[in-house]
Motif scaffolding. Structure first.
Motif, PDB file in Angstrom:
ATOM      1  N   SER A 100     -17.786   7.990  19.781  1.00 51.85           N
ATOM      2  CA  SER A 100     -18.193   6.741  20.417  1.00 51.85           C
ATOM      3  C   SER A 100     -17.235   6.329  21.529  1.00 51.85           C
ATOM      4  N   GLY A 101     -16.042   6.930  21.570  1.00 51.43           N
ATOM      5  CA  GLY A 101     -15.048   6.528  22.549  1.00 51.43           C
ATOM      6  C   GLY A 101     -14.328   5.247  22.184  1.00 51.43           C
ATOM      7  N   LEU A 102     -14.487   4.816  20.918  1.00 50.13           N
ATOM      8  CA  LEU A 102     -13.887   3.548  20.474  1.00 50.13           C
ATOM      9  C   LEU A 102     -12.856   3.724  19.371  1.00 50.13           C
ATOM     10  N   GLY A 103     -12.795   4.908  18.779  1.00 49.92           N
ATOM     11  CA  GLY A 103     -11.938   5.112  17.609  1.00 49.92           C
ATOM     12  C   GLY A 103     -10.482   4.763  17.848  1.00 49.92           C
ATOM     13  N   LEU A 104      -9.893   5.296  18.921  1.00 50.56           N
ATOM     14  CA  LEU A 104      -8.484   5.042  19.188  1.00 50.56           C
ATOM     15  C   LEU A 104      -8.248   3.629  19.712  1.00 50.56           C
ATOM     16  N   SER A 105      -9.263   3.021  20.332  1.00 56.19           N
ATOM     17  CA  SER A 105      -9.148   1.609  20.723  1.00 56.19           C
ATOM     18  C   SER A 105      -9.024   0.728  19.489  1.00 56.19           C
ATOM     19  N   ILE A 106      -9.785   1.066  18.452  1.00 54.19           N
ATOM     20  CA  ILE A 106      -9.706   0.316  17.196  1.00 54.19           C
ATOM     21  C   ILE A 106      -8.354   0.532  16.536  1.00 54.19           C
ATOM     22  N   VAL A 107      -7.833   1.757  16.606  1.00 56.87           N
ATOM     23  CA  VAL A 107      -6.491   2.035  16.079  1.00 56.87           C
ATOM     24  C   VAL A 107      -5.461   1.147  16.764  1.00 56.87           C
ATOM     25  N   LYS A 108      -5.532   1.066  18.080  1.00 58.09           N
ATOM     26  CA  LYS A 108      -4.583   0.241  18.850  1.00 58.09           C
ATOM     27  C   LYS A 108      -4.686  -1.228  18.433  1.00 58.09           C
ATOM     28  N   TRP A 109      -5.915  -1.716  18.300  1.00 57.77           N
ATOM     29  CA  TRP A 109      -6.103  -3.120  17.912  1.00 57.77           C
ATOM     30  C   TRP A 109      -5.533  -3.385  16.519  1.00 57.77           C
ATOM     31  N   ILE A 110      -5.777  -2.484  15.557  1.00 60.49           N
ATOM     32  CA  ILE A 110      -5.275  -2.671  14.187  1.00 60.49           C
ATOM     33  C   ILE A 110      -3.749  -2.650  14.165  1.00 60.49           C
ATOM     34  N   VAL A 111      -3.160  -1.723  14.913  1.00 53.29           N
ATOM     35  CA  VAL A 111      -1.694  -1.645  14.969  1.00 53.29           C
ATOM     36  C   VAL A 111      -1.118  -2.934  15.544  1.00 53.29           C
ATOM     37  N   GLU A 112      -1.696  -3.416  16.633  1.00 49.75           N
ATOM     38  CA  GLU A 112      -1.185  -4.646  17.257  1.00 49.75           C
ATOM     39  C   GLU A 112      -1.398  -5.856  16.352  1.00 49.75           C
ATOM     40  N   LEU A 113      -2.486  -5.855  15.577  1.00 54.28           N
ATOM     41  CA  LEU A 113      -2.725  -6.937  14.631  1.00 54.28           C
ATOM     42  C   LEU A 113      -1.621  -6.987  13.582  1.00 54.28           C
TER      43      LEU A 113
ATOM     44  N   THR B   6      -7.069   1.614   6.175  1.00 55.98           N
ATOM     45  CA  THR B   6      -7.942   2.738   5.850  1.00 55.98           C
ATOM     46  C   THR B   6      -8.754   3.147   7.075  1.00 55.98           C
ATOM     47  N   GLN B   7      -9.303   2.142   7.786  1.00 59.30           N
ATOM     48  CA  GLN B   7     -10.062   2.422   9.006  1.00 59.30           C
ATOM     49  C   GLN B   7      -9.182   3.112  10.034  1.00 59.30           C
ATOM     50  N   LEU B   8      -7.944   2.682  10.148  1.00 55.80           N
ATOM     51  CA  LEU B   8      -6.996   3.293  11.076  1.00 55.80           C
ATOM     52  C   LEU B   8      -6.797   4.771  10.750  1.00 55.80           C
ATOM     53  N   LEU B   9      -6.566   5.086   9.473  1.00 56.20           N
ATOM     54  CA  LEU B   9      -6.353   6.476   9.065  1.00 56.20           C
ATOM     55  C   LEU B   9      -7.599   7.325   9.276  1.00 56.20           C
TER      56      LEU B   9
ATOM     57  N   LEU C 197       0.838  -1.191   0.000  1.00 61.53           N
ATOM     58  CA  LEU C 197       0.000   0.000   0.000  1.00 61.53           C
ATOM     59  C   LEU C 197       0.878   1.248   0.000  1.00 61.53           C
ATOM     60  N   TYR C 198       0.302   2.351  -0.475  1.00 59.89           N
ATOM     61  CA  TYR C 198       0.985   3.640  -0.472  1.00 59.89           C
ATOM     62  C   TYR C 198       0.246   4.569   0.494  1.00 59.89           C
ATOM     63  N   PRO C 199       0.795   4.788   1.692  1.00 60.13           N
ATOM     64  CA  PRO C 199       0.100   5.569   2.721  1.00 60.13           C
ATOM     65  C   PRO C 199      -0.283   6.982   2.283  1.00 60.13           C
ATOM     66  N   TRP C 200       0.563   7.647   1.454  1.00 59.94           N
ATOM     67  CA  TRP C 200       0.217   9.010   1.022  1.00 59.94           C
ATOM     68  C   TRP C 200      -1.095   8.995   0.252  1.00 59.94           C
ATOM     69  N   GLU C 201      -1.221   8.061  -0.664  1.00 60.09           N
ATOM     70  CA  GLU C 201      -2.430   7.961  -1.483  1.00 60.09           C
ATOM     71  C   GLU C 201      -3.645   7.639  -0.620  1.00 60.09           C
ATOM     72  N   MET C 202      -3.476   6.741   0.353  1.00 61.89           N
ATOM     73  CA  MET C 202      -4.589   6.369   1.221  1.00 61.89           C
ATOM     74  C   MET C 202      -4.990   7.533   2.125  1.00 61.89           C
ATOM     75  N   ALA C 203      -3.993   8.257   2.644  1.00 60.87           N
ATOM     76  CA  ALA C 203      -4.290   9.412   3.484  1.00 60.87           C
ATOM     77  C   ALA C 203      -5.023  10.478   2.690  1.00 60.87           C
TER      78      ALA C 203
END
Length: 274
Positions: free
Chosen positions: A240-253, A174-177, A132-138
């Motif tokens: 929702s208070g869940l956005g950064l929790s999902i970021v953490k889970w995706i990073v750890e995955l 994409t969800q992380l970004l 993937l190309y992060p610049w394009e996705m961002a």
């Protein structure tokens, strides 16, 4: 006597298994110091009990948090319905309907994110890394969130190198970004700035998302990746208070780590992917 002494650890394991059947996960097998198969079985059994205990506690906390967070929008919706039924004023009715619509959308988003986290914890989430190309996705994520960005007149600085590529799951990344940029926009100041920067080598990818928004207390900094955590002076009910929790889970995955730092009022979230 020898047989009784030899079979004592087996008896302890049996009693521990019975306690698990009765719902008690506090017991452990103690006093087995042998290095043979029985000792290995006792150690494995203790490890299994600890992992089950942790999983059940996490599940109970997850359910408790979710029910607590869903109770508030349900209370608001109930109050709005009762208010609308007690008046003939069209303006008041329309305002109540608008509030109900907002709370409904918030609950739908929360339930969707809870489902994503639940599937992730259970190992039922598809993980298909590709180049993937992060610049394009961002850049695409900025387009998705353009309405919110323009409303607050925030300037996005996408300084990720265009030629930089990584191996990650496209949907999850994409969800992380989206979560990172949306979080920065939501708590950013009008006419503020958000900076996206990244670097990589053969074995790792480092992404920084920094904003000059309303900031957060240093005492809250270590908690922002926890489910439903909000710092009162820096968070409201729009999320929702869940956005950064999902970021953490995706990073750890992806085998990485995520953290946050504060310089003055500038909050920087940085993640490392292997």
């Amino acid at each position: 006597i020898l047989a009784k002494r030899t079979l004592q650890p087996v008896h302890q394991i049996t009693m521990a298994a019975k306690s698990i059947k009765d719902g008690d996960l506090s017991g452990r097998i103690d006093g087995v110091f042998s290095h043979d198969e029985v000792g290995e079985l006792a150690d494995t059994f203790n490890q299994m009990i600890s992992e089950l205990d942790f999983a059940f506690k996490r599940e109970r906390q997850f359910t408790s948090d979710a029910s607590h967070e869903l109770r508030t929008p349900m209370t608001v919706i109930t109050a709005c319905v009762e208010d609308a039924l007690c008046t003939g004023d069209e303006t008041i009715i329309r305002e109540n309907l608008r509030i109900i619509q907002n709370e409904n959308q918030r609950m739908r988003k929360m339930l969707s994110q809870l489902l994503m986290l639940s599937r992730g914890y259970e190992g039922r989430c598809q993980f298909e890394p590709e180049e993937l190309y992060p610049w394009e996705m961002a850049d695409s994520v900025v387009e998705i969130l353009m309405a919110e960005i323009e409303e607050k007149k925030i300037q996005i600085h996408n300084d990720i190198p265009r030629t930089l590529s990584i191996y990650a799951d496209q949907s999850l990344f994409t969800q992380l970004l989206v979560n990172l940029v949306e979080n920065a926009v939501k708590y950013g100041n009008e006419h503020g700035n958000i900076w996206l920067t990244a670097s990589a080598d053969k074995n790792s990818f480092l992404l920084h998302v920094k904003d000059d928004g309303i900031g957060i207390g240093r005492e809250d900094l270590s908690h922002i990746f926890e489910r439903f955590y909000r710092a009162d002076k820096a968070r409201d009910r729009n999320g929702s208070g869940l956005g950064l929790s999902i970021v953490k889970w995706i990073v750890e995955l992806h085998g990485g780590e995520v953290g946050a730092s504060l310089q003055g009022q500038e909050l920087s979230i940085h993640l490392f992917l292997k």
